[in-house]
Scaffold this active site. Structure first.
Site, short mmCIF file in Angstrom:
data_model
loop_
_atom_site.label_atom_id
_atom_site.label_comp_id
_atom_site.label_asym_id
_atom_site.label_seq_id
_atom_site.Cartn_x
_atom_site.Cartn_y
_atom_site.Cartn_z
N HIS A 59 0.88 -1.18 0.00
CA HIS A 59 0.00 0.00 0.00
C HIS A 59 0.92 1.23 0.00
O HIS A 59 2.02 1.19 0.54
CB HIS A 59 -0.84 -0.05 1.28
CG HIS A 59 -1.89 1.01 1.39
ND1 HIS A 59 -1.62 2.30 1.77
CD2 HIS A 59 -3.23 0.96 1.18
CE1 HIS A 59 -2.74 3.00 1.81
NE2 HIS A 59 -3.73 2.22 1.45
N ASP A 80 3.46 -4.34 7.99
CA ASP A 80 2.26 -3.50 7.88
C ASP A 80 1.08 -4.43 8.14
O ASP A 80 0.73 -5.26 7.31
CB ASP A 80 2.21 -2.89 6.48
CG ASP A 80 0.89 -2.17 6.21
OD1 ASP A 80 0.03 -2.15 7.10
OD2 ASP A 80 0.75 -1.62 5.10
N GLN A 94 -4.03 -4.94 7.14
CA GLN A 94 -5.00 -5.95 6.67
C GLN A 94 -4.81 -7.29 7.39
O GLN A 94 -5.55 -8.23 7.12
CB GLN A 94 -4.84 -6.18 5.15
CG GLN A 94 -5.09 -4.96 4.30
CD GLN A 94 -6.54 -4.50 4.30
OE1 GLN A 94 -7.45 -5.25 4.66
NE2 GLN A 94 -6.77 -3.27 3.89
N LYS A 101 -10.05 -0.49 10.62
CA LYS A 101 -10.21 -1.73 9.84
C LYS A 101 -10.44 -2.93 10.78
O LYS A 101 -10.54 -4.07 10.35
CB LYS A 101 -8.96 -1.99 8.98
CG LYS A 101 -8.77 -0.94 7.88
CD LYS A 101 -7.51 -1.24 7.10
CE LYS A 101 -7.01 -0.07 6.29
NZ LYS A 101 -7.76 0.20 5.08
N CYS A 110 -4.70 2.31 -3.72
CA CYS A 110 -3.48 2.90 -3.13
C CYS A 110 -2.27 1.98 -3.33
O CYS A 110 -1.45 1.82 -2.41
CB CYS A 110 -3.66 3.21 -1.65
SG CYS A 110 -4.91 4.43 -1.35
N1 PMP Z 1 -1.56 -0.64 4.63
C1 PMP Z 1 -2.49 -1.39 4.06
C2 PMP Z 1 -2.13 -2.77 3.59
C3 PMP Z 1 -3.79 -0.89 3.90
O1 PMP Z 1 -4.73 -1.66 3.32
C4 PMP Z 1 -4.08 0.41 4.37
C5 PMP Z 1 -5.48 1.00 4.22
N2 PMP Z 1 -6.11 0.73 3.01
C6 PMP Z 1 -3.06 1.14 4.97
C7 PMP Z 1 -1.82 0.59 5.10
C8 PMP Z 1 -3.30 2.53 5.50
O2 PMP Z 1 -4.25 2.53 6.51
P1 PMP Z 1 -4.91 3.88 7.05
O3 PMP Z 1 -5.43 4.61 5.87
O4 PMP Z 1 -5.97 3.41 7.97
O5 PMP Z 1 -3.83 4.64 7.74
#
Ligand code: PMP
Length: 406
Positions: free
Chosen positions: A123, A200, A203, A226, A364
């Protein structure tokens, strides 16, 4: 114990509504999950009974709010099995957690000529901070590719690791491909070279039981929203030995010990990394979400979600012209796909009109889209409140989208 799906669904007020005169089907859980009544009530309870700024006052409410906040930290430590509450830093989300590590770790440990390893499936939140930090510090970002199933190649990682490597930053679970990376093996390989590993967990933590001591990862970052908890909450777990040495990321109230006109000494962990008034209400909600998940059981959630994933994969595989992105045998409950040559955005619009929320676009993860040579995908991501019947509705909506757009 059986999985009482109707009882679970009744806990989520938002799922009770109709949109476009149809029951809402929410398959955008990888973007953000819905909140159970218990979480919503915890936020109201906080404002009705305990609201006050924390860590600063000697009066009753301030002490009560501080105790509640620190109790939540203890429970989050337990939830991911960290060794100490000093290692649990509250942030506003995975993005802030990842930026904190990138810039603070970078300042302390990364010098010109050093290398950081990440992957093409990241991401942007676990990609851009490393890219920018490497540019700033004259270091090199090395990027692992993926195979045709959307899996990392550990042999490539073996080749990348060398005496210049300072950190491996990899996602636990891909938000596009669903791949559950073999993070324990990755950590073990990196540690053989004395290299710390950041995971990270944005997920990961919502789908799998996470034990940071068992994984032996050095950092684990995630968002509350999440994880069925409020937006604006997150956690950065880091091993104390690194956090002790890393400089603060933000400066201000709370994170100081003493301030003089010409210099400042910093607070102890975890407060050194928590400048300013925190999101106490959100942390109360995060604690309630964790209680809720623990009552159901993360193992049972994983089993139920795997059933949803297998059913959806089977149904969509039986349809003509569906191209899947991410076909690993180790997947979390999301599917990314394209329907023939139909643009994902157009498909998403028709599916939405059938009352079904799916996500479309690059998720993203633009470097991954370039790597796969696609503009984006349609992504359906499942949570434990989704049902087999809802997946049947998704299949019907895809048939409709194809009829209308082909
Ligand atoms: N890493 C991953 C794998 C994600 O899916 C996301 C959110 N889509 C993020 C980081 C960033 O999370 P947040 O926008 O809640 O800070």
């Amino acid at each position: 114990m059986s999985f009482d799906i109707q009882k679970i669904r009744a806990d989520f007020p938002i799922l009770q509504q109709q949109i476009y005169k149809r029951p809402l089907i929410y398959f955008d859980n990888a973007a953000s999950t819905q909140k159970p009544r218990q979480v919503i009530d915890a936020i109201s309870h906080y404002y009705e009974h305990d609201n006050c700024n924390i860590h600063r006052g000697v009066h009753y409410l301030s002490v009560k709010a501080t105790e509640a906040y620190e109790e939540a930290r203890k429970e989050i430590r337990q939830f991911i099995n960290a060794a100490s509450t000093h290692e649990i830093i509250f942030t506003k989300g995975a993005t802030e957690s990842l930026n904190l590590v990138a810039f603070s770790f970078g300042e302390k440990y990364i010098k010109p000529g050093d290398e950081v390893i990440t992957s093409i499936m990241e991401h942007h939140s676990n990609f851009v901070p490393w890219q920018q930090m490497c540019i700033e510090r004259g270091a090199t970002l090395r990027i692992l590719g993926v195979n045709e199933h959307g899996e990392l190649d550990l042999e490539e990682l073996r080749l990348f690791l060398n005496e210049k490597t300072r950190l491996v930053a990899i996602t636990h679970v891909s938000n596009v491909l669903g791949t559950v990376n073999p993070v324990k093996e990755i950590v073990a390989m990196a540690h053989l070279h004395g290299v710390p590993v950041l995971l990270d967990g944005a997920q990961g933590v919502s789908h799998l039981p996470v034990d940071v001591q068992d994984l032996d990862c050095d950092f684990y970052c995630f968002s509350g929203h999440k994880l069925y908890a409020p937006m604006g909450t997150g956690v950065m777990y880091g091993k104390e030995k690194y956090l002790e040495e890393m400089p603060p990321y933000q400066l201000g109230g709370e994170m100081i010990k003493d301030v003089y006109t010409d210099h400042t000494t910093f607070n102890e962990l975890p407060f050194k990394f928590e400048a300013g008034t925190p999101n106490v209400e959100g942390v109360m909600g995060l604690q309630a979400a964790i209680h809720y998940l623990q009552d159901i059981g993360m193992e049972r959630i994983a089993v139920y979600e795997e059933r949803l994933l297998n059913y959806a994969t089977e149904k969509l595989s039986a349809m003509e012209g569906i191209r899947f992105f991410g076909t690993s045998t180790h997947k979390a409950s999301l599917i990314s796909f394209l329907i023939g040559d139909i643009h994902p955005y157009d498909a998403g619009m028709i599916i939405d009109k059938m009352g079904i929320a799916v996500r479309t676009g690059h998720h993203c993860a633009m470097p991954l889209m370039d790597y796969l040579k696609i503009p984006g995908t349609v992504r359906a991501s499942f949570a434990f409140y989704n049902t087999i019947e809802e997946i049947d509705q998704l299949v019907a909506a895809i048939v409709k989208a194809r009829e209308m757009l082909s």
